[in-house]
Write a protein that holds these residues in place. Sequence first.
Motif, PDB file in Angstrom:
ATOM      1  N   VAL A  70      -4.906  -8.141   4.533  1.00 22.42           N
ATOM      2  CA  VAL A  70      -5.587  -6.985   4.026  1.00 22.42           C
ATOM      3  C   VAL A  70      -6.787  -6.838   4.444  1.00 22.42           C
ATOM      4  O   VAL A  70      -7.111  -5.515   4.857  1.00 22.42           O
ATOM      5  CB  VAL A  70      -5.799  -7.207   2.249  1.00 22.42           C
ATOM      6  N   PHE A  71      -7.412  -7.834   4.984  1.00 23.94           N
ATOM      7  CA  PHE A  71      -8.606  -7.605   5.805  1.00 23.94           C
ATOM      8  C   PHE A  71      -8.498  -6.896   7.029  1.00 23.94           C
ATOM      9  O   PHE A  71      -9.186  -5.938   7.555  1.00 23.94           O
ATOM     10  CB  PHE A  71      -9.279  -9.093   6.085  1.00 23.94           C
ATOM     11  N   ARG A  72      -7.478  -7.179   8.023  1.00 26.09           N
ATOM     12  CA  ARG A  72      -7.247  -6.636   9.043  1.00 26.09           C
ATOM     13  C   ARG A  72      -6.546  -5.272   8.951  1.00 26.09           C
ATOM     14  O   ARG A  72      -7.020  -4.345   9.812  1.00 26.09           O
ATOM     15  CB  ARG A  72      -5.794  -7.304   9.871  1.00 26.09           C
ATOM     16  N   LEU A  73      -5.991  -4.851   7.844  1.00 22.14           N
ATOM     17  CA  LEU A  73      -5.807  -3.470   7.417  1.00 22.14           C
ATOM     18  C   LEU A  73      -7.114  -2.667   7.319  1.00 22.14           C
ATOM     19  O   LEU A  73      -7.154  -1.543   7.526  1.00 22.14           O
ATOM     20  CB  LEU A  73      -4.835  -3.182   6.245  1.00 22.14           C
ATOM     21  N   LEU A  74      -7.976  -3.497   6.582  1.00 22.57           N
ATOM     22  CA  LEU A  74      -9.238  -2.669   6.182  1.00 22.57           C
ATOM     23  C   LEU A  74      -9.948  -2.203   7.686  1.00 22.57           C
ATOM     24  O   LEU A  74     -10.506  -1.348   7.806  1.00 22.57           O
ATOM     25  CB  LEU A  74     -10.313  -3.472   5.404  1.00 22.57           C
ATOM     26  N   LEU A  75      -9.803  -3.362   8.512  1.00 23.47           N
ATOM     27  CA  LEU A  75     -10.521  -3.113  10.018  1.00 23.47           C
ATOM     28  C   LEU A  75      -9.779  -1.922  10.709  1.00 23.47           C
ATOM     29  O   LEU A  75     -10.438  -1.208  11.465  1.00 23.47           O
ATOM     30  CB  LEU A  75     -10.473  -4.290  10.669  1.00 23.47           C
ATOM     31  N   SER A  76      -8.647  -1.642  10.376  1.00 25.85           N
ATOM     32  CA  SER A  76      -7.879  -0.357  11.024  1.00 25.85           C
ATOM     33  C   SER A  76      -8.301   1.140  10.534  1.00 25.85           C
ATOM     34  O   SER A  76      -8.142   1.924  11.321  1.00 25.85           O
ATOM     35  CB  SER A  76      -6.252  -0.343  10.714  1.00 25.85           C
ATOM     36  N   LEU A 102      -3.661   3.102  -4.055  1.00 24.09           N
ATOM     37  CA  LEU A 102      -2.508   3.663  -4.583  1.00 24.09           C
ATOM     38  C   LEU A 102      -2.798   4.656  -5.857  1.00 24.09           C
ATOM     39  O   LEU A 102      -2.143   5.533  -5.990  1.00 24.09           O
ATOM     40  CB  LEU A 102      -1.555   2.646  -5.018  1.00 24.09           C
ATOM     41  N   SER A 103      -3.921   4.309  -6.401  1.00 22.88           N
ATOM     42  CA  SER A 103      -4.184   5.149  -7.470  1.00 22.88           C
ATOM     43  C   SER A 103      -5.273   6.220  -7.336  1.00 22.88           C
ATOM     44  O   SER A 103      -5.908   6.687  -8.004  1.00 22.88           O
ATOM     45  CB  SER A 103      -4.395   4.440  -8.636  1.00 22.88           C
ATOM     46  N   LEU A 127      -4.964   4.464   4.314  1.00 24.79           N
ATOM     47  CA  LEU A 127      -4.236   2.919   4.087  1.00 24.79           C
ATOM     48  C   LEU A 127      -3.228   3.428   2.943  1.00 24.79           C
ATOM     49  O   LEU A 127      -2.234   2.503   2.747  1.00 24.79           O
ATOM     50  CB  LEU A 127      -5.100   2.083   3.225  1.00 24.79           C
ATOM     51  N   LYS A 128      -3.077   4.403   2.254  1.00 21.96           N
ATOM     52  CA  LYS A 128      -2.158   4.860   1.240  1.00 21.96           C
ATOM     53  C   LYS A 128      -0.652   4.598   1.561  1.00 21.96           C
ATOM     54  O   LYS A 128       0.036   3.904   1.037  1.00 21.96           O
ATOM     55  CB  LYS A 128      -2.303   5.957   0.837  1.00 21.96           C
ATOM     56  N   ASP A 129      -0.296   5.010   2.877  1.00 20.06           N
ATOM     57  CA  ASP A 129       0.946   4.875   3.474  1.00 20.06           C
ATOM     58  C   ASP A 129       1.306   3.487   3.779  1.00 20.06           C
ATOM     59  O   ASP A 129       2.553   3.131   4.301  1.00 20.06           O
ATOM     60  CB  ASP A 129       1.398   5.978   4.466  1.00 20.06           C
ATOM     61  N   LYS A 130       0.327   2.722   3.888  1.00 15.39           N
ATOM     62  CA  LYS A 130       0.777   1.436   4.186  1.00 15.39           C
ATOM     63  C   LYS A 130       0.884   0.321   2.968  1.00 15.39           C
ATOM     64  O   LYS A 130       1.207  -0.743   3.269  1.00 15.39           O
ATOM     65  CB  LYS A 130      -0.487   0.769   5.038  1.00 15.39           C
ATOM     66  N   PHE A 131       0.706   0.842   1.819  1.00 20.11           N
ATOM     67  CA  PHE A 131       1.084   0.084   0.736  1.00 20.11           C
ATOM     68  C   PHE A 131       2.183   0.720  -0.241  1.00 20.11           C
ATOM     69  O   PHE A 131       2.276   1.976  -0.050  1.00 20.11           O
ATOM     70  CB  PHE A 131      -0.256  -0.025  -0.260  1.00 20.11           C
ATOM     71  N   LYS A 132       2.799  -0.205  -0.724  1.00 16.83           N
ATOM     72  CA  LYS A 132       3.823   0.475  -1.859  1.00 16.83           C
ATOM     73  C   LYS A 132       3.613  -0.175  -3.234  1.00 16.83           C
ATOM     74  O   LYS A 132       3.179  -1.376  -3.306  1.00 16.83           O
ATOM     75  CB  LYS A 132       5.353   0.145  -1.479  1.00 16.83           C
TER      76      LYS A 132
END
Length: 202
Positions: A70-76, A102-103, A127-132
């Motif tokens: 999740v940390f690395r996703l935030l860095l993106s 997501l919300s 990030l929304k499209d990276k989470f389900k």
Amino acid sequence: MISFVRGTAADITESSVILEAGNVGYEIFMTGNALSQIYIGEELKIHTHFHVREDVMQLYGFLSRDDLQVFRLLLSVNGVGPKGAMGILAGITADELRFAVLSDDVKTLSKAPGIGKKTAQKMILELKDKFKLEDAFEAKLAHQQEQTMPGEQVGADVRQEAVEALVALGYSATDALRAVRKVENVDAGDVEAVLRAALKNF
């Protein structure tokens, strides 16, 4: 470059742990919540992100691989650096972050130090499209099972129904998740009982 470090906690500072491994002391920056779970002399494995700039090389560490991912996703996210990402994870858990994204819960995300409303909106957009939602509930369930004894856990389907009901009542998904997570000593299969207990947590 360095995916994890396994060693002994030799010292703990306000923002980092010194992990001794192979006669080398690695300074690893962590959130205050993670540091509070570590004690000097403890043998542990820390998942790490090696951050390199022209003028600095730093290790950022996490007690779980999920937090690291999740940390690395935030860095993106454009405009979010290591310190900003650490600040976010210091304020909310990886699970809460997923549900907030997501919300479209800008309020929860903007509570983190240095994260304003615009940056929070940008995080949601990128990030929304990276989470389900299904994956978010599965990850949450796995984390709760690690922390609770068998029989105490509210089922994933029941919890999801309770969260959705609270959201329909006007609560944010993040607040709803927190309230349901605190529910104890009720019939884990009774949605109404879980919902009533969750409402008492607000």
